[in-house]
Design a protein around this motif. Structure first.
Motif, PDB file in Angstrom:
ATOM      1  N   LEU A 348       0.849  -1.182   0.000  1.00  0.00           N
ATOM      2  CA  LEU A 348       0.000   0.000   0.000  1.00  0.00           C
ATOM      3  C   LEU A 348       0.890   1.239   0.000  1.00  0.00           C
ATOM      4  O   LEU A 348       1.845   1.332   0.794  1.00  0.00           O
ATOM      5  N   GLU A 349       0.581   2.186  -0.878  1.00  0.00           N
ATOM      6  CA  GLU A 349       1.349   3.424  -0.974  1.00  0.00           C
ATOM      7  C   GLU A 349       0.406   4.604  -0.858  1.00  0.00           C
ATOM      8  O   GLU A 349      -0.662   4.620  -1.499  1.00  0.00           O
ATOM      9  N   LEU A 350       0.806   5.610  -0.070  1.00  0.00           N
ATOM     10  CA  LEU A 350      -0.011   6.798   0.158  1.00  0.00           C
ATOM     11  C   LEU A 350       0.749   8.029  -0.274  1.00  0.00           C
ATOM     12  O   LEU A 350       1.930   8.202   0.074  1.00  0.00           O
ATOM     13  N   THR A 351       0.071   8.903  -1.020  1.00  0.00           N
ATOM     14  CA  THR A 351       0.650  10.172  -1.447  1.00  0.00           C
ATOM     15  C   THR A 351      -0.295  11.283  -1.011  1.00  0.00           C
ATOM     16  O   THR A 351      -1.475  11.271  -1.374  1.00  0.00           O
ATOM     17  N   VAL A 386      -1.176  -1.047  -4.464  1.00  0.00           N
ATOM     18  CA  VAL A 386      -2.409  -0.277  -4.356  1.00  0.00           C
ATOM     19  C   VAL A 386      -2.022   1.134  -3.946  1.00  0.00           C
ATOM     20  O   VAL A 386      -1.359   1.338  -2.920  1.00  0.00           O
ATOM     21  N   GLU A 387      -2.420   2.089  -4.762  1.00  0.00           N
ATOM     22  CA  GLU A 387      -2.010   3.472  -4.550  1.00  0.00           C
ATOM     23  C   GLU A 387      -3.163   4.270  -3.962  1.00  0.00           C
ATOM     24  O   GLU A 387      -4.316   4.110  -4.369  1.00  0.00           O
ATOM     25  N   MET A 388      -2.818   5.138  -3.001  1.00  0.00           N
ATOM     26  CA  MET A 388      -3.772   6.096  -2.453  1.00  0.00           C
ATOM     27  C   MET A 388      -3.165   7.479  -2.560  1.00  0.00           C
ATOM     28  O   MET A 388      -1.974   7.672  -2.332  1.00  0.00           O
ATOM     29  N   ALA A 389      -3.992   8.447  -2.944  1.00  0.00           N
ATOM     30  CA  ALA A 389      -3.520   9.822  -3.081  1.00  0.00           C
ATOM     31  C   ALA A 389      -4.603  10.752  -2.580  1.00  0.00           C
ATOM     32  O   ALA A 389      -5.790  10.558  -2.886  1.00  0.00           O
ATOM     33  N   LEU A 412      -7.954   9.271  -4.005  1.00  0.00           N
ATOM     34  CA  LEU A 412      -7.844   8.315  -5.111  1.00  0.00           C
ATOM     35  C   LEU A 412      -7.375   6.974  -4.575  1.00  0.00           C
ATOM     36  O   LEU A 412      -6.407   6.913  -3.794  1.00  0.00           O
ATOM     37  N   VAL A 413      -8.031   5.895  -4.990  1.00  0.00           N
ATOM     38  CA  VAL A 413      -7.613   4.522  -4.688  1.00  0.00           C
ATOM     39  C   VAL A 413      -7.512   3.786  -6.020  1.00  0.00           C
ATOM     40  O   VAL A 413      -8.517   3.626  -6.716  1.00  0.00           O
ATOM     41  N   GLY A 414      -6.295   3.377  -6.377  1.00  0.00           N
ATOM     42  CA  GLY A 414      -6.088   2.729  -7.677  1.00  0.00           C
ATOM     43  C   GLY A 414      -5.329   1.428  -7.561  1.00  0.00           C
ATOM     44  O   GLY A 414      -4.558   1.209  -6.618  1.00  0.00           O
ATOM     45  N   ASP A 415      -5.581   0.538  -8.497  1.00  0.00           N
ATOM     46  CA  ASP A 415      -4.869  -0.741  -8.555  1.00  0.00           C
ATOM     47  C   ASP A 415      -4.414  -0.972  -9.983  1.00  0.00           C
ATOM     48  O   ASP A 415      -4.761  -0.227 -10.899  1.00  0.00           O
ATOM     49  N   HIS A 416      -3.633  -2.027 -10.167  1.00  0.00           N
ATOM     50  CA  HIS A 416      -3.098  -2.374 -11.497  1.00  0.00           C
ATOM     51  C   HIS A 416      -3.560  -3.779 -11.879  1.00  0.00           C
ATOM     52  O   HIS A 416      -2.795  -4.567 -12.443  1.00  0.00           O
TER      53      HIS A 416
END
Length: 482
Positions: A348-351, A386-389, A412-416
């Motif tokens: 999990l990554e948060l920006t 999984v990205e969060m911004a 924003l919550v995104g996946d690939h």
């Protein structure tokens, strides 16, 4: 008996009856015409013989008149003539058979014709003047009349039979084409419907009542097929909803058990935490023991924090909006779901781009972000990210939300992962809709998240592409806009 056969027999019987009656009337008319012709011919011959007989009587007497009348006949053609007395019982003569003929065959009485006992057609014409009391007899064999009658009967019978047979053949052909074939198609259609084959069509092109019946049967089959399909679809939806409800009920039970266990784990953790504090504060303990005790204290505090978050998340209550830092909610969400991400081999990554404050219910927004991150983890392959911004933006709400351009906080919550199928995209926010396997999801997460965000005056936007993943953007009104 088949309808076409009944129709054929009825029409044939009617044809025989009509043609038979017509033949009888035609034969009768022919016989009457024949009798009129014979009477007319006898009348002409009688007029001539009366003049000859009266002239011969005047010059030679009765014998000469009788000879002249006899010689005028034509035995070869079956016509016999002679002179007879009208007085009954006169010798040398043959009196008429009918006594009333004597009165009729008086001078000026014309010609009278009867059928005698010896099957002859006989006519009499009375003489006048000196030969008064005598008459000319014209006798013609009735064999011609019998032959004519028989020939008429045979001819009309043959004609009647021929016409009836022709009529029957035509009726059979038309009955088969107009009634027989359509009825077979209709019966076949009805049987196919009875077997459940609703796709069968009669394809009957007749523009009559049978054609209308076939069209109505086709329409009925189509409507039954549509109703059956709708019923089957509704049944599948109800079964799926029932399964989802059962699964949701199991999740509710698990949640209650987890809440109870969290309460029960609180006391042992406090004991562990206190004992570890004692060891850490013990001055006589070795440095290694004090370091281990400090690690135990930190992990116990971490476990207590996780349990508290779980209880706060599960606790139900009235929404309380307050000025909230969305970045802090995102960090708590990541901290709560980090073990699940490691278990699935994801990260999990948060920006955080801007200072994002919004007037929201923190627990409700945390539930929204938790549902979105869990969906992203399910959609991410092993080792995925999984990205969060969290950013601030100014935009115009979509038409279904409405409103002017304003400031919003965007999470924003995104996946690939594999992305969302376009067929499913318009249904993802519907209750109990899920593409996950049985036991992996209830289909309520996105629906609940959508409702919470809409209650806060925001919306959720979705960007997806097959094979490239999905991006869910939660828009919440900024604090000044709210």
């Amino acid at each position: 008996m088949k309808l076409a056969r009944k129709f054929l027999l009825a029409m044939s019987a009617a044809a025989f009856l009509v043609l038979g009656v017509a033949a009888w009337f035609a034969a009768r008319d022919e016989m009457l015409l024949f009798q009129d012709d014979v009477r007319h011919d006898h009348g002409l011959l009688a007029d001539a013989l009366v003049r000859v007989a009266q002239n011969a009587w005047k010059h030679g007497g009765a014998g000469t008149a009788a000879s002249e009348v006899i010689s005028a006949g034509s035995p070869a053609l079956g016509v016999h003539t002679r002179l007879v007395s009208l007085a009954p019982g006169a010798s040398g003569t043959e009196a008429p058979m009918d006594p009333g003929l004597a009165r009729t065959a008086q001078p000026g009485g014309g010609v009278y014709a009867v059928t005698a006992r010896d099957d002859r057609l006989v006519s009499y014409a009375a003489l006048d003047g000196p030969a008064s009391g005598w008459a000319v007899e014209i006798a013609e064999s009735a064999a011609d009349r019998g032959r004519l009658a028989r020939s008429l009967v045979v001819r009309f019978a043959a004609l009647t039979v021929a016409l009836a047979v022709a009529f029957a053949l035509v009726t059979m052909f038309l009955g088969g084409r107009i009634i027989g074939r359509p009825m077979k198609l209709l019966v076949a259609h009805a049987r196919s419907v009875g077997r459940g084959e609703l796709g069968h069509r009669t394809a009957l092109a007749q523009r009559d009542e049978l054609g209308e019946l076939a069209a109505e049967l086709d329409l009925m089959s189509e409507r039954i097929a549509q109703a059956t399909a709708r019923a089957a679809a509704e049944g599948e939806k109800r079964l799926a909803a029932l399964q989802q409800l059962r699964h949701a009920d199991r999740l509710t039970t698990v949640g209650k058990l987890a809440s109870g266990m969290a309460h029960e784990l609180g006391t042992p953790l406090n004991v562990v935490h206190g004992r570890a504090r004692l060891i850490e504060d013990d001055g006589g303990a070795s440095p290694e023991s004090r370091r281990s005790a400090r690690i135990i204290v930190e992990q116990a505090e971490r476990m207590t924090a996780l349990i508290r978050r779980l209880l706060d998340f599960a606790r139900r209550g009235a929404p309380k909006k307050e000025s909230t830092d969305l970045a802090g909610i995102a960090r708590r969400c990541i901290g709560l779901l980090q073990p699940l991400a490691r278990k699935r081999g994801a990260s999990l990554e948060l920006t955080v781009v801007d200072d994002c404050c919004a007037l929201v219910d923190p627990s409700a927004v945390e539930q929204v972000l938790t549902n979105l991150v869990m969906n992203a983890l399910h959609a991410s392959p092993g080792g995925g990210v999984v990205e969060m911004a969290v950013t601030a933006t100014r935009t115009t709400p979509p038409p279904d939300v409405g409103g002017p351009e304003a400031s919003y906080q965007r999470v924003l919550v995104g996946d690939h992962g594999a992305g969302i199928d376009p067929v499913h995209l318009e249904h993802i926010f519907e209750p109990f809709f899920t593409t996950k396997g049985v036991g992996e999801g209830t289909g309520l997460g996105l629906s609940v998240a959508w409702g919470i965000v809409r209650d806060h005056g925001g919306w959720i936007a979705v960007e997806t592409a097959p094979g490239e993943g999905s991006r869910f953007s939660v828009y919440l009104p900024a604090e000044e806009s709210a």
